[in-house]
Design a protein around this motif. Structure first.
Motif, short mmCIF file in Angstrom:
data_model
loop_
_atom_site.label_atom_id
_atom_site.label_comp_id
_atom_site.label_asym_id
_atom_site.label_seq_id
_atom_site.Cartn_x
_atom_site.Cartn_y
_atom_site.Cartn_z
N LEU A 117 36.00 126.92 14.15
CA LEU A 117 37.34 127.50 14.15
C LEU A 117 37.71 127.79 15.60
O LEU A 117 37.04 128.59 16.26
CB LEU A 117 37.37 128.79 13.33
CG LEU A 117 38.74 129.48 13.20
CD1 LEU A 117 39.66 128.65 12.32
CD2 LEU A 117 38.59 130.90 12.63
N VAL A 118 38.75 127.13 16.08
CA VAL A 118 39.22 127.36 17.44
C VAL A 118 40.39 128.33 17.38
O VAL A 118 41.42 128.04 16.78
CB VAL A 118 39.66 126.04 18.11
CG1 VAL A 118 40.24 126.33 19.50
CG2 VAL A 118 38.48 125.09 18.22
N ILE A 119 40.22 129.48 18.02
CA ILE A 119 41.25 130.52 18.00
C ILE A 119 42.15 130.37 19.22
O ILE A 119 41.67 130.14 20.34
CB ILE A 119 40.62 131.92 17.97
CG1 ILE A 119 39.72 132.06 16.73
CG2 ILE A 119 41.69 133.00 17.96
CD1 ILE A 119 38.99 133.37 16.66
N VAL A 120 43.46 130.50 18.99
CA VAL A 120 44.44 130.27 20.03
C VAL A 120 45.32 131.50 20.20
O VAL A 120 45.73 132.13 19.22
CB VAL A 120 45.32 129.05 19.65
CG1 VAL A 120 46.52 128.93 20.58
CG2 VAL A 120 44.49 127.77 19.69
N ASP A 121 45.60 131.82 21.46
CA ASP A 121 46.60 132.82 21.82
C ASP A 121 47.77 132.05 22.42
O ASP A 121 47.62 131.41 23.47
CB ASP A 121 46.01 133.81 22.83
CG ASP A 121 47.00 134.88 23.27
OD1 ASP A 121 48.19 134.80 22.89
OD2 ASP A 121 46.59 135.79 24.01
N THR A 122 48.93 132.06 21.76
CA THR A 122 50.05 131.24 22.21
C THR A 122 50.59 131.68 23.57
O THR A 122 51.34 130.94 24.20
CB THR A 122 51.20 131.25 21.18
OG1 THR A 122 51.61 132.60 20.93
CG2 THR A 122 50.76 130.60 19.88
N ARG A 123 50.22 132.88 24.01
CA ARG A 123 50.65 133.32 25.33
C ARG A 123 49.83 132.65 26.43
O ARG A 123 50.23 132.66 27.61
CB ARG A 123 50.51 134.84 25.44
CG ARG A 123 51.31 135.63 24.41
CD ARG A 123 50.92 137.08 24.40
NE ARG A 123 49.51 137.25 24.06
CZ ARG A 123 48.91 138.44 23.98
NH1 ARG A 123 49.59 139.55 24.23
NH2 ARG A 123 47.62 138.52 23.67
N ASP A 127 44.18 128.19 28.02
CA ASP A 127 42.80 128.65 27.86
C ASP A 127 42.09 127.99 26.68
O ASP A 127 40.87 128.09 26.57
CB ASP A 127 42.76 130.17 27.69
CG ASP A 127 43.20 130.91 28.94
OD1 ASP A 127 43.32 130.25 29.99
OD2 ASP A 127 43.42 132.13 28.87
N CYS A 128 42.84 127.35 25.81
CA CYS A 128 42.26 126.81 24.58
C CYS A 128 42.02 125.31 24.63
O CYS A 128 41.40 124.75 23.72
CB CYS A 128 43.16 127.15 23.39
SG CYS A 128 43.46 128.92 23.21
N TYR A 129 42.50 124.65 25.68
CA TYR A 129 42.31 123.20 25.78
C TYR A 129 40.84 122.82 25.73
O TYR A 129 40.44 121.85 25.08
CB TYR A 129 42.93 122.67 27.07
CG TYR A 129 44.43 122.73 27.13
CD1 TYR A 129 45.20 122.55 25.98
CD2 TYR A 129 45.09 122.96 28.33
CE1 TYR A 129 46.58 122.59 26.03
CE2 TYR A 129 46.48 123.01 28.39
CZ TYR A 129 47.22 122.83 27.23
OH TYR A 129 48.59 122.88 27.29
N ALA A 130 40.01 123.56 26.46
CA ALA A 130 38.60 123.21 26.58
C ALA A 130 37.91 123.21 25.22
O ALA A 130 37.11 122.32 24.92
CB ALA A 130 37.90 124.16 27.54
N ALA A 131 38.22 124.22 24.39
CA ALA A 131 37.57 124.31 23.07
C ALA A 131 38.01 123.17 22.16
O ALA A 131 37.18 122.57 21.46
CB ALA A 131 37.89 125.66 22.43
N VAL A 132 39.30 122.87 22.17
CA VAL A 132 39.80 121.75 21.34
C VAL A 132 39.15 120.45 21.79
O VAL A 132 38.66 119.66 20.96
CB VAL A 132 41.33 121.66 21.44
CG1 VAL A 132 41.83 120.38 20.77
CG2 VAL A 132 41.98 122.88 20.78
#
Length: 204
Positions: A117-123, A127-132
């Motif tokens: 589960l990759v958690i994202v903060d839309t702000r 920061d979430c590119y690496a996990a995806v």
């Protein structure tokens, strides 16, 4: 007086209801401060194991605290918790550290994982590119969950999917990391994705 069964009686075999639940490992990933530790803590049957360390002045100069000004600690190894979904299934949850400098631990944490589960903060989508990218590269089934901080999501899901370049087959949902029910539903989405992947593999 305790009655001991004779050898002729044999040992009673366990019924299906007495079988231990199937253990399933899931990984909770995402950028710094997106809510991974909160997610694990919200649903775990046990007191979660966390490896939190105080954010020093040096770390504060590296990690972006703009949207998390009250954050004083950060995960430096992993978070761990577990939840028994029903008598047949028990989830073991492993939360990854969010900073790139701890990325070397990810290969160990995902070993044997059924999905993520990759958690994202839309702000802070950057920061979430690496996990995806990591889950896509490792070909591990995963879902993306937008954490609704203060009950709000800054962008609609179509915009988030486009910004993160997420394939249409990857579920994208909104959840609240503080809510047990919301976290449970998000984890069930991951299980559905992993199950579909396994069924497709058997069919080919």
């Amino acid at each position: 007086m305790v009655s001991v069964p004779s050898p002729s009686q044999g040992t009673r075999s366990a019924t299906p209801a007495e079988q231990p639940p199937l253990p399933v490992k899931l990984v909770i990933a995402g950028g710094f401060g997106v809510g991974k530790t909160t997610t694990v803590g919200s649903i775990s049957d046990i007191r979660p194991l966390t490896t939190e360390a105080a954010i020093t002045e040096v770390a504060a100069g590296v990690d972006d605290l703009t949207h998390t000004p009250g954050k004083t600690t950060t995960t430096v190894a992993l978070d761990f918790g577990c939840i028994t979904i029903d008598p047949t299934l028990k989830l073991y949850l492993f939360g990854t550290p969010g900073q790139d400098r701890f990325g070397f631990m990810w290969d160990d944490l995902i070993e044997g994982a059924l999905g993520g589960l990759v958690i994202v903060d839309t702000r802070r989508l950057d920061d979430c590119y690496a996990a995806v990218d990591y889950f896509e590269h490792k070909d591990i089934p995963f879902a993306v969950a937008v954490n609704a901080f203060d009950g709000e999501v800054g962008h609609d899901l179509d915009e988030v999917r486009w910004a993160l370049d997420i394939s249409e087959h990857v579920p994208l949902i909104v959840f609240d990391a503080r809510s047990t029910g919301s976290v449970r539903d998000a984890l069930l989405v991951v299980l559905d994705v992993a199950l579909a992947r396994a069924q497709n593999a058997r069919a080919t």
